[in-house]
Write a protein that holds these residues in place. Structure first.
Motif, PDB file in Angstrom:
ATOM      1  N   LEU A 296       0.834  -1.208   0.000  1.00 49.33           N
ATOM      2  CA  LEU A 296       0.000   0.000   0.000  1.00 49.33           C
ATOM      3  C   LEU A 296       0.869   1.260   0.000  1.00 49.33           C
ATOM      4  CD1 LEU A 296      -2.912   1.119   0.078  1.00 49.33           C
ATOM      5  CD2 LEU A 296      -2.767   1.064   2.576  1.00 49.33           C
ATOM      6  N   ASP A 297       1.990   1.206   0.697  1.00 44.21           N
ATOM      7  CA  ASP A 297       2.895   2.361   0.738  1.00 44.21           C
ATOM      8  C   ASP A 297       3.519   2.664  -0.628  1.00 44.21           C
ATOM      9  OD1 ASP A 297       2.519   2.929   3.451  1.00 44.21           O
ATOM     10  OD2 ASP A 297       4.031   1.450   4.054  1.00 44.21           O
ATOM     11  N   GLN A 298       3.487   1.696  -1.532  1.00 42.30           N
ATOM     12  CA  GLN A 298       4.059   1.873  -2.878  1.00 42.30           C
ATOM     13  C   GLN A 298       2.982   2.163  -3.929  1.00 42.30           C
ATOM     14  OE1 GLN A 298       5.838  -2.108  -2.879  1.00 42.30           O
ATOM     15  NE2 GLN A 298       7.878  -1.197  -3.000  1.00 42.30           N
ATOM     16  N   ILE A 299       1.818   2.613  -3.505  1.00 35.74           N
ATOM     17  CA  ILE A 299       0.694   2.714  -4.433  1.00 35.74           C
ATOM     18  C   ILE A 299       0.919   3.736  -5.544  1.00 35.74           C
ATOM     19  CG2 ILE A 299      -0.669   4.413  -3.113  1.00 35.74           C
ATOM     20  CD1 ILE A 299      -3.140   2.549  -3.874  1.00 35.74           C
ATOM     21  N   VAL A 300       1.678   4.797  -5.267  1.00 39.89           N
ATOM     22  CA  VAL A 300       1.982   5.768  -6.330  1.00 39.89           C
ATOM     23  C   VAL A 300       2.792   5.098  -7.436  1.00 39.89           C
ATOM     24  CG1 VAL A 300       3.222   7.901  -6.894  1.00 39.89           C
ATOM     25  CG2 VAL A 300       1.796   7.786  -4.836  1.00 39.89           C
ATOM     26  N   GLU A 301       3.764   4.269  -7.051  1.00 39.60           N
ATOM     27  CA  GLU A 301       4.546   3.517  -8.041  1.00 39.60           C
ATOM     28  C   GLU A 301       3.641   2.589  -8.842  1.00 39.60           C
ATOM     29  OE1 GLU A 301       8.107   1.589  -6.412  1.00 39.60           O
ATOM     30  OE2 GLU A 301       7.945   2.962  -4.715  1.00 39.60           O
ATOM     31  N   ALA A 302       2.680   1.976  -8.161  1.00 39.58           N
ATOM     32  CA  ALA A 302       1.736   1.083  -8.848  1.00 39.58           C
ATOM     33  C   ALA A 302       0.938   1.850  -9.888  1.00 39.58           C
ATOM     34  CB  ALA A 302       0.807   0.426  -7.833  1.00 39.58           C
ATOM     35  N   TYR A 303       0.438   3.020  -9.522  1.00 37.68           N
ATOM     36  CA  TYR A 303      -0.290   3.865 -10.479  1.00 37.68           C
ATOM     37  C   TYR A 303       0.591   4.230 -11.671  1.00 37.68           C
ATOM     38  CZ  TYR A 303      -4.674   5.006  -8.017  1.00 37.68           C
ATOM     39  OH  TYR A 303      -5.929   4.955  -7.458  1.00 37.68           O
ATOM     40  N   GLN A 304       1.828   4.610 -11.377  1.00 38.25           N
ATOM     41  CA  GLN A 304       2.744   5.002 -12.452  1.00 38.25           C
ATOM     42  C   GLN A 304       2.967   3.853 -13.426  1.00 38.25           C
ATOM     43  OE1 GLN A 304       5.988   6.208  -9.931  1.00 38.25           O
ATOM     44  NE2 GLN A 304       5.394   8.371  -9.916  1.00 38.25           N
ATOM     45  N   TYR A 305       3.099   2.640 -12.884  1.00 39.79           N
ATOM     46  CA  TYR A 305       3.316   1.483 -13.744  1.00 39.79           C
ATOM     47  C   TYR A 305       2.074   1.177 -14.585  1.00 39.79           C
ATOM     48  CZ  TYR A 305       4.224  -3.236 -15.376  1.00 39.79           C
ATOM     49  OH  TYR A 305       4.375  -4.341 -16.176  1.00 39.79           O
ATOM     50  N   VAL A 306       0.913   1.199 -13.964  1.00 36.80           N
ATOM     51  CA  VAL A 306      -0.327   0.925 -14.698  1.00 36.80           C
ATOM     52  C   VAL A 306      -0.482   1.914 -15.854  1.00 36.80           C
ATOM     53  CG1 VAL A 306      -2.854   0.936 -14.548  1.00 36.80           C
ATOM     54  CG2 VAL A 306      -1.503  -0.184 -12.765  1.00 36.80           C
ATOM     55  N   GLU A 307      -0.094   3.163 -15.623  1.00 38.05           N
ATOM     56  CA  GLU A 307      -0.294   4.188 -16.649  1.00 38.05           C
ATOM     57  C   GLU A 307       0.741   4.137 -17.763  1.00 38.05           C
ATOM     58  OE1 GLU A 307      -1.142   7.996 -14.895  1.00 38.05           O
ATOM     59  OE2 GLU A 307      -3.033   7.235 -14.059  1.00 38.05           O
ATOM     60  N   THR A 308       1.736   3.242 -17.654  1.00 36.48           N
ATOM     61  CA  THR A 308       2.609   2.991 -18.808  1.00 36.48           C
ATOM     62  C   THR A 308       1.862   2.195 -19.873  1.00 36.48           C
ATOM     63  OG1 THR A 308       3.487   0.877 -17.966  1.00 36.48           O
ATOM     64  CG2 THR A 308       4.654   2.901 -17.322  1.00 36.48           C
ATOM     65  N   ARG A 309       0.729   1.579 -19.464  1.00 36.92           N
ATOM     66  CA  ARG A 309      -0.095   0.733 -20.349  1.00 36.92           C
ATOM     67  C   ARG A 309       0.687  -0.470 -20.863  1.00 36.92           C
ATOM     68  NH1 ARG A 309      -4.633   3.878 -23.720  1.00 36.92           N
ATOM     69  NH2 ARG A 309      -5.551   1.847 -23.311  1.00 36.92           N
ATOM     70  N   GLN A 310       1.664  -0.894 -20.087  1.00 42.99           N
ATOM     71  CA  GLN A 310       2.469  -2.068 -20.434  1.00 42.99           C
ATOM     72  C   GLN A 310       2.190  -3.253 -19.522  1.00 42.99           C
ATOM     73  OE1 GLN A 310       4.489  -2.039 -23.233  1.00 42.99           O
ATOM     74  NE2 GLN A 310       3.502  -0.044 -23.497  1.00 42.99           N
ATOM     75  N   LYS A 311       1.277  -3.109 -18.592  1.00 47.81           N
ATOM     76  CA  LYS A 311       1.043  -4.188 -17.629  1.00 47.81           C
ATOM     77  C   LYS A 311       0.435  -5.414 -18.310  1.00 47.81           C
ATOM     78  CE  LYS A 311      -3.531  -2.772 -15.875  1.00 47.81           C
ATOM     79  NZ  LYS A 311      -4.332  -3.942 -16.211  1.00 47.81           N
ATOM     80  N   ILE A 312       0.731  -6.557 -17.743  1.00 44.84           N
ATOM     81  CA  ILE A 312       0.205  -7.822 -18.237  1.00 44.84           C
ATOM     82  C   ILE A 312      -0.838  -8.295 -17.221  1.00 44.84           C
ATOM     83  CG2 ILE A 312       0.760 -10.193 -18.931  1.00 44.84           C
ATOM     84  CD1 ILE A 312       2.006  -7.860 -20.631  1.00 44.84           C
ATOM     85  N   GLY A 313      -2.083  -8.187 -17.559  1.00 45.34           N
ATOM     86  CA  GLY A 313      -3.129  -8.573 -16.620  1.00 45.34           C
ATOM     87  C   GLY A 313      -3.334  -7.526 -15.547  1.00 45.34           C
ATOM     88  N   ASN A 314      -3.018  -7.875 -14.299  1.00 42.82           N
ATOM     89  CA  ASN A 314      -3.395  -7.047 -13.157  1.00 42.82           C
ATOM     90  C   ASN A 314      -2.208  -6.671 -12.273  1.00 42.82           C
ATOM     91  OD1 ASN A 314      -6.609  -7.355 -13.166  1.00 42.82           O
ATOM     92  ND2 ASN A 314      -5.703  -9.331 -13.686  1.00 42.82           N
ATOM     93  N   VAL A 315      -2.351  -5.538 -11.599  1.00 46.65           N
ATOM     94  CA  VAL A 315      -1.373  -5.089 -10.609  1.00 46.65           C
ATOM     95  C   VAL A 315      -2.042  -5.150  -9.238  1.00 46.65           C
ATOM     96  CG1 VAL A 315      -0.085  -3.098  -9.752  1.00 46.65           C
ATOM     97  CG2 VAL A 315      -0.057  -3.654 -12.196  1.00 46.65           C
ATOM     98  N   VAL A 316      -1.474  -5.951  -8.354  1.00 48.26           N
ATOM     99  CA  VAL A 316      -2.070  -6.227  -7.040  1.00 48.26           C
ATOM    100  C   VAL A 316      -1.388  -5.404  -5.953  1.00 48.26           C
ATOM    101  CG1 VAL A 316      -2.434  -8.038  -5.299  1.00 48.26           C
ATOM    102  CG2 VAL A 316      -2.809  -8.541  -7.730  1.00 48.26           C
ATOM    103  N   ILE A 317      -2.179  -4.970  -4.975  1.00 52.25           N
ATOM    104  CA  ILE A 317      -1.654  -4.236  -3.831  1.00 52.25           C
ATOM    105  C   ILE A 317      -1.892  -5.062  -2.564  1.00 52.25           C
ATOM    106  CG2 ILE A 317      -1.779  -2.111  -2.469  1.00 52.25           C
ATOM    107  CD1 ILE A 317      -0.909  -1.588  -5.325  1.00 52.25           C
ATOM    108  N   ASN A 318      -0.815  -5.365  -1.832  1.00 51.22           N
ATOM    109  CA  ASN A 318      -0.931  -5.987  -0.513  1.00 51.22           C
ATOM    110  C   ASN A 318      -1.268  -4.912   0.515  1.00 51.22           C
ATOM    111  OD1 ASN A 318      -0.436  -8.769  -0.957  1.00 51.22           O
ATOM    112  ND2 ASN A 318       1.751  -8.353  -1.197  1.00 51.22           N
ATOM    113  N   VAL A 319      -2.342  -5.105   1.260  1.00 55.55           N
ATOM    114  CA  VAL A 319      -2.778  -4.064   2.198  1.00 55.55           C
ATOM    115  C   VAL A 319      -2.457  -4.462   3.633  1.00 55.55           C
ATOM    116  CG1 VAL A 319      -4.703  -2.656   2.983  1.00 55.55           C
ATOM    117  CG2 VAL A 319      -4.589  -3.386   0.591  1.00 55.55           C
ATOM    118  N   ASN A 320      -3.168  -5.408   4.187  1.00 56.93           N
ATOM    119  CA  ASN A 320      -2.876  -5.908   5.527  1.00 56.93           C
ATOM    120  C   ASN A 320      -2.039  -7.177   5.425  1.00 56.93           C
ATOM    121  OD1 ASN A 320      -4.393  -4.271   7.594  1.00 56.93           O
ATOM    122  ND2 ASN A 320      -6.060  -4.703   6.188  1.00 56.93           N
ATOM    123  N   HIS A 321      -0.960  -7.265   6.153  1.00 52.80           N
ATOM    124  CA  HIS A 321      -0.086  -8.443   6.072  1.00 52.80           C
ATOM    125  C   HIS A 321      -0.297  -9.351   7.275  1.00 52.80           C
ATOM    126  CE1 HIS A 321       2.061  -6.744   2.655  1.00 52.80           C
ATOM    127  NE2 HIS A 321       2.093  -5.598   3.308  1.00 52.80           N
TER     128      HIS A 321
END
Length: 321
Positions: A296-321
């Protein structure tokens, strides 16, 4: 609780992880401790409000709902006094693009919403990405009335929508020609595609073959370019508005021309859809692809990656461990 907050529209950097009040379920809501969620095109669209039309749902000048995240998997912590379908301790997954809320350690959702128990043996990270891409694909497949034996072309077969579409169309027993890039040919073939095309080497719009349906799951082509591929009563569908927002307009007028037409169905989701897709996962007829996992702390990086439009399938966020 910890949550990813955005109070204004803009790029990924408008999202900040902060401490906020934990939600309280109403009489017919359940409170879920979120273990996994995703960052997807829907989240990106509502965060950026790049398509102005989204503001009519999310707020004209600033977002009404500060916590995004539409897909989730987790455990029910408590239920409202009138809830009958779920109990504390149930492991659940679901989808909420009405009020969102999954980019947080806890969220609430109505018990009659798009929520169900997690398929047996599935980890939270595998359950979270079941619905977003698949429900878009399912709605388009149903709108086009795709049937066994028909010929369907799927452009963008490695995205969340496209990879789900290939599997759902094969479930119907239609013939699928899938379009993707060189590194992913074997992957898409493993999803069940009958023929796989490499768009870096060949322009799929020049194929000498006719299709009942062309499903542009990345919105990178147009009705005009794909029209020669369609049979006499063929259908073109796209996940994007198209140049000049032409696709909704074409969807209104082309059905009256009596020939090839455009469909642009609204992506609704119901509990029955969740249960249907859950069954396909359980019977191994559909598996959501997972590209990367972030905290969850890396969510900005996740958004940035998704917006490259190069993702394969899905990008998952681990929230509670």
């Amino acid at each position: 609780m910890k949550a990813a907050i955005h109070t204004r529209y803009g790029p990924p950097e408008v999202v900040q992880v902060q401490e906020v009040e934990k939600p309280v379920p109403s009489a017919r809501e359940v409170l879920i401790q979120v273990y996994a969620t995703t960052v997807n095109r829907t989240d990106c669209g509502f965060r950026s409000a790049e398509y102005f039309i989204s503001r009519f749902f999310s707020g004209l000048f600033k977002p009404k709902f500060h916590i995004l995240g539409n897909e989730f998997a987790g455990v029910i912590e408590s239920v409202g006094k009138e809830v009958t379908l779920f109990k504390p301790g149930y492991k659940v997954f679901g989808y909420n693009d009405t009020t969102f809320g999954a980019h947080a350690q806890y969220m609430v959702i109505p018990e009659n919403g798009a929520i169900a128990t997690i398929p047996e043996g599935l980890a939270y990270q595998q359950a979270a990405p079941i619905l977003e891409g698949a429900h878009y694909a399912l709605r388009d497949i149903q709108a086009a009335h795709i049937q066994a034996g028909q010929q369907v072309l799927v452009n963008g077969a490695t995205g969340a929508i496209g990879s789900a579409a290939v599997q759902l169309i094969k479930h119907i027993d239609a013939e699928v020609t899938a379009v993707c890039a060189t590194p992913h040919l074997a992957l898409v073939e493993s999803l069940g595609a009958d023929q796989v095309m490499d768009y870096t080497r060949e322009d799929f719009t020049r194929l000498n073959k006719k299709f009942d349906v062309v499903f542009d799951a990345v919105g990178k082509s147009t009705f005009g370019k794909c029209k020669p591929l369609l049979k006499e009563k063929g259908i073109y569908m796209s996940t994007e508005l198209g140049p000049g927002s032409q696709n909704p307009f074409l969807a209104l007028i082309t059905p009256f021309t009596g020939g090839k037409k455009v469909l642009f169905p609204l992506p609704t989701i119901h509990k029955e859809d969740v249960l249907f897709l859950k069954k396909l996962v359980e019977t191994k007829q559909y598996t959501p692809l997972i590209d990367r996992t972030y905290s969850l702390d890396q969510i900005v990086e996740a958004y940035q990656y998704v917006e490259t439009r190069q993702k394969i399938g899905n990008v998952v966020i681990n929230v509670n461990h």
